[in-house]
Design a protein around this motif. Structure first.
Motif, PDB file in Angstrom:
ATOM      1  N   ILE A 124       0.772  -1.245   0.000  1.00 15.17           N
ATOM      2  CA  ILE A 124       0.000   0.000   0.000  1.00 15.17           C
ATOM      3  C   ILE A 124       0.812   1.310   0.000  1.00 15.17           C
ATOM      4  CG2 ILE A 124      -1.674   1.335   1.394  1.00 15.17           C
ATOM      5  CD1 ILE A 124      -2.901  -1.472   2.149  1.00 15.17           C
ATOM      6  N   PRO A 125       1.828   1.457   0.844  1.00 16.40           N
ATOM      7  CA  PRO A 125       2.357   2.818   1.067  1.00 16.40           C
ATOM      8  C   PRO A 125       2.800   3.591  -0.181  1.00 16.40           C
ATOM      9  CG  PRO A 125       3.127   1.343   2.789  1.00 16.40           C
ATOM     10  CD  PRO A 125       2.447   0.471   1.769  1.00 16.40           C
ATOM     11  N   VAL A 126       3.657   3.023  -1.035  1.00 15.23           N
ATOM     12  CA  VAL A 126       4.171   3.802  -2.175  1.00 15.23           C
ATOM     13  C   VAL A 126       3.050   4.115  -3.173  1.00 15.23           C
ATOM     14  CG1 VAL A 126       5.649   3.727  -4.225  1.00 15.23           C
ATOM     15  CG2 VAL A 126       6.535   2.966  -2.013  1.00 15.23           C
ATOM     16  N   GLY A 127       2.290   3.096  -3.540  1.00 14.74           N
ATOM     17  CA  GLY A 127       1.246   3.305  -4.546  1.00 14.74           C
ATOM     18  C   GLY A 127       0.194   4.287  -4.067  1.00 14.74           C
ATOM     19  N   LEU A 128      -0.209   4.114  -2.829  1.00 11.89           N
ATOM     20  CA  LEU A 128      -1.235   5.016  -2.284  1.00 11.89           C
ATOM     21  C   LEU A 128      -0.689   6.438  -2.153  1.00 11.89           C
ATOM     22  CD1 LEU A 128      -4.102   5.260  -1.077  1.00 11.89           C
ATOM     23  CD2 LEU A 128      -3.076   4.838   1.181  1.00 11.89           C
ATOM     24  N   ALA A 129       0.560   6.551  -1.708  1.00 13.57           N
ATOM     25  CA  ALA A 129       1.163   7.886  -1.571  1.00 13.57           C
ATOM     26  C   ALA A 129       1.229   8.578  -2.924  1.00 13.57           C
ATOM     27  CB  ALA A 129       2.570   7.766  -0.978  1.00 13.57           C
ATOM     28  N   THR A 130       1.604   7.845  -3.954  1.00 12.25           N
ATOM     29  CA  THR A 130       1.756   8.452  -5.284  1.00 12.25           C
ATOM     30  C   THR A 130       0.403   8.945  -5.791  1.00 12.25           C
ATOM     31  OG1 THR A 130       3.558   6.893  -5.632  1.00 12.25           O
ATOM     32  CG2 THR A 130       2.762   8.078  -7.564  1.00 12.25           C
ATOM     33  N   GLY A 139      -0.107  21.459  -0.445  1.00 14.38           N
ATOM     34  CA  GLY A 139       0.828  22.562  -0.252  1.00 14.38           C
ATOM     35  C   GLY A 139       2.274  22.204  -0.516  1.00 14.38           C
ATOM     36  N   ALA A 140       2.574  21.011  -1.031  1.00 13.89           N
ATOM     37  CA  ALA A 140       3.968  20.662  -1.322  1.00 13.89           C
ATOM     38  C   ALA A 140       4.421  21.385  -2.583  1.00 13.89           C
ATOM     39  CB  ALA A 140       4.115  19.165  -1.496  1.00 13.89           C
ATOM     40  N   GLU A 141       5.722  21.576  -2.707  1.00 13.48           N
ATOM     41  CA  GLU A 141       6.267  22.329  -3.833  1.00 13.48           C
ATOM     42  C   GLU A 141       5.895  21.745  -5.186  1.00 13.48           C
ATOM     43  OE1 GLU A 141      10.499  22.796  -3.506  1.00 13.48           O
ATOM     44  OE2 GLU A 141      10.215  23.711  -1.534  1.00 13.48           O
ATOM     45  N   SER A 142       5.810  20.416  -5.244  1.00 12.75           N
ATOM     46  CA  SER A 142       5.515  19.777  -6.528  1.00 12.75           C
ATOM     47  C   SER A 142       4.156  20.198  -7.054  1.00 12.75           C
ATOM     48  CB  SER A 142       5.539  18.250  -6.368  1.00 12.75           C
ATOM     49  OG  SER A 142       4.500  17.833  -5.504  1.00 12.75           O
ATOM     50  N   GLY A 143       3.259  20.610  -6.150  1.00  9.30           N
ATOM     51  CA  GLY A 143       1.876  20.859  -6.560  1.00  9.30           C
ATOM     52  C   GLY A 143       1.159  19.536  -6.722  1.00  9.30           C
ATOM     53  N   SER A 282       6.319   9.793   3.716  1.00  9.51           N
ATOM     54  CA  SER A 282       7.249  10.012   4.833  1.00  9.51           C
ATOM     55  C   SER A 282       8.196  11.175   4.568  1.00  9.51           C
ATOM     56  CB  SER A 282       8.077   8.741   5.093  1.00  9.51           C
ATOM     57  OG  SER A 282       7.252   7.727   5.624  1.00  9.51           O
ATOM     58  N   MET A 283       8.355  11.577   3.307  1.00 11.53           N
ATOM     59  CA  MET A 283       9.294  12.668   3.039  1.00 11.53           C
ATOM     60  C   MET A 283       8.704  14.000   3.510  1.00 11.53           C
ATOM     61  SD  MET A 283       9.233  12.674  -1.096  1.00 11.53           S
ATOM     62  CE  MET A 283       9.643  14.349  -1.580  1.00 11.53           C
ATOM     63  N   ALA A 284       9.606  14.881   3.943  1.00 10.50           N
ATOM     64  CA  ALA A 284       9.156  16.101   4.607  1.00 10.50           C
ATOM     65  C   ALA A 284       8.137  16.881   3.773  1.00 10.50           C
ATOM     66  CB  ALA A 284      10.361  16.970   4.931  1.00 10.50           C
ATOM     67  N   ALA A 285       8.368  16.984   2.467  1.00 13.36           N
ATOM     68  CA  ALA A 285       7.493  17.800   1.615  1.00 13.36           C
ATOM     69  C   ALA A 285       6.052  17.276   1.588  1.00 13.36           C
ATOM     70  CB  ALA A 285       8.051  17.847   0.198  1.00 13.36           C
ATOM     71  N   ASN A 286       5.880  15.980   1.821  1.00 14.39           N
ATOM     72  CA  ASN A 286       4.534  15.383   1.723  1.00 14.39           C
ATOM     73  C   ASN A 286       3.964  14.988   3.075  1.00 14.39           C
ATOM     74  OD1 ASN A 286       4.750  15.503  -1.086  1.00 14.39           O
ATOM     75  ND2 ASN A 286       5.612  13.451  -1.228  1.00 14.39           N
ATOM     76  N   ARG A 287       4.671  15.307   4.140  1.00 12.63           N
ATOM     77  CA  ARG A 287       4.288  14.770   5.455  1.00 12.63           C
ATOM     78  C   ARG A 287       2.938  15.300   5.923  1.00 12.63           C
ATOM     79  NH1 ARG A 287       8.092  13.671   9.512  1.00 12.63           N
ATOM     80  NH2 ARG A 287       9.692  13.517   7.935  1.00 12.63           N
ATOM     81  N   LYS A 288       2.611  16.545   5.523  1.00  8.30           N
ATOM     82  CA  LYS A 288       1.342  17.107   5.969  1.00  8.30           C
ATOM     83  C   LYS A 288       0.179  16.298   5.371  1.00  8.30           C
ATOM     84  CE  LYS A 288      -1.129  21.449   6.007  1.00  8.30           C
ATOM     85  NZ  LYS A 288      -1.405  22.423   4.965  1.00  8.30           N
ATOM     86  N   LEU A 289       0.242  16.091   4.077  1.00  7.59           N
ATOM     87  CA  LEU A 289      -0.790  15.261   3.443  1.00  7.59           C
ATOM     88  C   LEU A 289      -0.737  13.848   4.013  1.00  7.59           C
ATOM     89  CD1 LEU A 289      -2.630  14.992   0.543  1.00  7.59           C
ATOM     90  CD2 LEU A 289      -0.809  13.340   0.256  1.00  7.59           C
ATOM     91  N   GLY A 290       0.474  13.347   4.198  1.00  6.98           N
ATOM     92  CA  GLY A 290       0.644  11.986   4.712  1.00  6.98           C
ATOM     93  C   GLY A 290      -0.007  11.819   6.075  1.00  6.98           C
ATOM     94  N   ALA A 291       0.211  12.778   6.951  1.00  2.27           N
ATOM     95  CA  ALA A 291      -0.343  12.668   8.306  1.00  2.27           C
ATOM     96  C   ALA A 291      -1.868  12.686   8.249  1.00  2.27           C
ATOM     97  CB  ALA A 291       0.181  13.798   9.179  1.00  2.27           C
ATOM     98  N   SER A 292      -2.399  13.523   7.363  1.00  2.51           N
ATOM     99  CA  SER A 292      -3.856  13.583   7.226  1.00  2.51           C
ATOM    100  C   SER A 292      -4.388  12.249   6.691  1.00  2.51           C
ATOM    101  CB  SER A 292      -4.202  14.786   6.333  1.00  2.51           C
ATOM    102  OG  SER A 292      -5.208  14.509   5.435  1.00  2.51           O
ATOM    103  N   LEU A 293      -3.729  11.700   5.674  1.00  2.00           N
ATOM    104  CA  LEU A 293      -4.159  10.421   5.096  1.00  2.00           C
ATOM    105  C   LEU A 293      -3.998   9.278   6.101  1.00  2.00           C
ATOM    106  CD1 LEU A 293      -4.925   8.518   2.734  1.00  2.00           C
ATOM    107  CD2 LEU A 293      -2.558   8.655   1.950  1.00  2.00           C
ATOM    108  N   TYR A 294      -2.844   9.225   6.760  1.00  2.04           N
ATOM    109  CA  TYR A 294      -2.576   8.101   7.669  1.00  2.04           C
ATOM    110  C   TYR A 294      -3.462   8.142   8.910  1.00  2.04           C
ATOM    111  CZ  TYR A 294       0.920   5.509   5.140  1.00  2.04           C
ATOM    112  OH  TYR A 294       1.527   4.694   4.211  1.00  2.04           O
TER     113      TYR A 294
END
Ligand SMILES: NC(=O)c1ccc[n+]([C@@H]2O[C@H](COP(=O)([O-])OP(=O)(O)OC[C@H]3O[C@@H](n4cnc5c(N)ncnc54)[C@H](OP(=O)(O)O)[C@@H]3O)[C@@H](O)[C@H]2O)c1
Length: 345
Positions: A124-130, A139-143, A282-294
């Motif tokens: 789950i983690p990589v595919g779901l994160a992507t 709000g991550a830089e990548s948009g 888990s990477m810093a740029a995505n952690r906000k979304l990650g924490a909300s999802l997790y």
């Protein structure tokens, strides 16, 4: 226990070798996991072949499921003995999955409900994160495509009646894009895959599975037959040069194409955005979304709103990873290969 078995990439471009190494200690906000299952990703072989890290030997593995052995300072959401899943981090070796014990960041580590095995959870983690990073605002830089996440309050069904097109629905990433698109209400959810994967993808929420071997012109005609609505969200889970060109053709003006490999589209116009994302919660740029999802992931898994990929377990624990990665490189179909680090002899 202070020592463990670790699958190292001994020097740049390999080889892999299992050696004994230290068990890491969790710092503040971290947990120590006994890794029961680690899934393989295309990035694992690509990094060995194309990327040079600063420090060797290095450790790979970005998809982990296991048991919490120890919690670091300030961790309140998890306890010793919890069955959990988390995203490993490339370049941070103590946070990598191809070893018997690894660290996870507690706020992006979620409990696995009883209906899922460790092997399934590791897919789950990589595919779901992507999928999540590409589609939803964080709000991550990548948009991202800038959509409102369906796991947040009033998020479900928000995009009812809007069309989404996904290149490569049978890939690990594609399967999570389909499922999150369904939760967000998209309809139709159109994807390309080999015909033998159609039933399984419809089971995840795809409304139309088009044969990926058809010509681009025929596929575009079929998409037009399915919907007259502009396709403003296109996710190219495969992101090869040719699939990106095609995905960009399908995208309607004002829309966003999400890609998960570097941009290759030759001729672009100002009215169609392309967003290249790194799918890791888990990477810093995505952690906000990650924490909300997790924070919602356990219940999404429990209710079956997010289902794992199909699993094939590899033999020989961590020693099976190198051969498994050769298979991933050649191309697997609708299956995630999973290693069991505790079975390493
Ligand atoms: N940027 C990031 O952070 C990130 C994260 C994850 C993955 N990725 C990249 O995304 C890609 C997919 O990764 P993954 O792990 O999801 O792959 P995967 O599960 O190994 O993908 C295998 C699937 O790809 C499908 N496929 C291959 N070529 C296709 C095409 N031309 N059109 C439609 N479907 C096609 C096949 O579908 P059928 O079986 O139906 O033929 C197969 O089932 C890889 O290149 C990977 O490196 C990037």
């Amino acid at each position: 226990m202070s020592q463990q078995k670790i699958l190292y990439v001994v020097e740049k471009h390999g080889p892999f070798e299992v050696r004994t190494g230290p068990v890491p200690t969790p710092g503040a906000g971290e947990v120590l996991l006994k890794v029961q299952a680690a899934a393989l990703n295309p990035a694992d072989w690509k990094i060995v072949e194309y990327v040079v890290f600063e420090k060797y030997p290095m450790i790979l593995g970005a998809d982990a499921a296991g048991v919490v052995e120890e919690v670091g300072e300030g961790v309140t959401n998890l306890r010793k003995g919890d069955r959990v899943l988390t995203n490993g981090l490339y370049g941070e070796y103590e946070h990598s999955a191809f070893q018997q014990y690894m660290l996870g960041y507690a706020n992006v580590t979620a409990k696995i409900p009883d209906n899922l095995s460790f092997e399934e959870a590791a897919t789950i983690p990589v595919g779901l994160a992507t999928a999540a990073v590409g589609l939803f605002y964080h709000g991550a830089e990548s948009g991202s495509a800038g959509l409102y996440p369906p796991w947040e309050t009033d998020g479900r069904g928000k995009y009812t009646g809007e069309a989404i097109f996904i290149v490569g629905g049978a890939s690990s990433v594609g399967q999570y894009v389909i499922q999150l698109a369904k939760l967000a209400g998209f309809s139709p959810i159109i994807t390309t895959a080999s015909p033998h994967n159609a039933v399984s993808l419809e089971g995840l929420g795809a409304t139309h599975v088009l044969d990926r071997n058809l010509s681009e012109d025929v596929l575009i005609e079929k998409i037009r037959d399915i919907t007259s609505a502009p396709v403003k969200v296109v996710f190219d889970a495969i992101s090869l040069p040719e699939t990106q060109e095609f995905a960009y053709r399908v995208l309607a003006p004002g829309g966003t194409l999400v890609i998960d490999l570097e941009a290759q589209v030759k001729s672009t116009t100002a009215d169609k955005r392309i967003i290249y994302i790194i799918g890791n919660t888990s990477m810093a740029a995505n952690r906000k979304l990650g924490a909300s999802l997790y924070s919602k992931l356990t219940s999404l898994l429990e209710e079956g709103a997010v289902k794992p990929n199909r699993v094939e377990v590899l033999p020989n624990g961590l020693r099976g990873v190198a051969d498994g990665l050769q298979r991933v490189k050649k191309g697997v179909s609708n299956v995630k290969l999973v290693a069991l680090p505790q079975e390493t002899v």
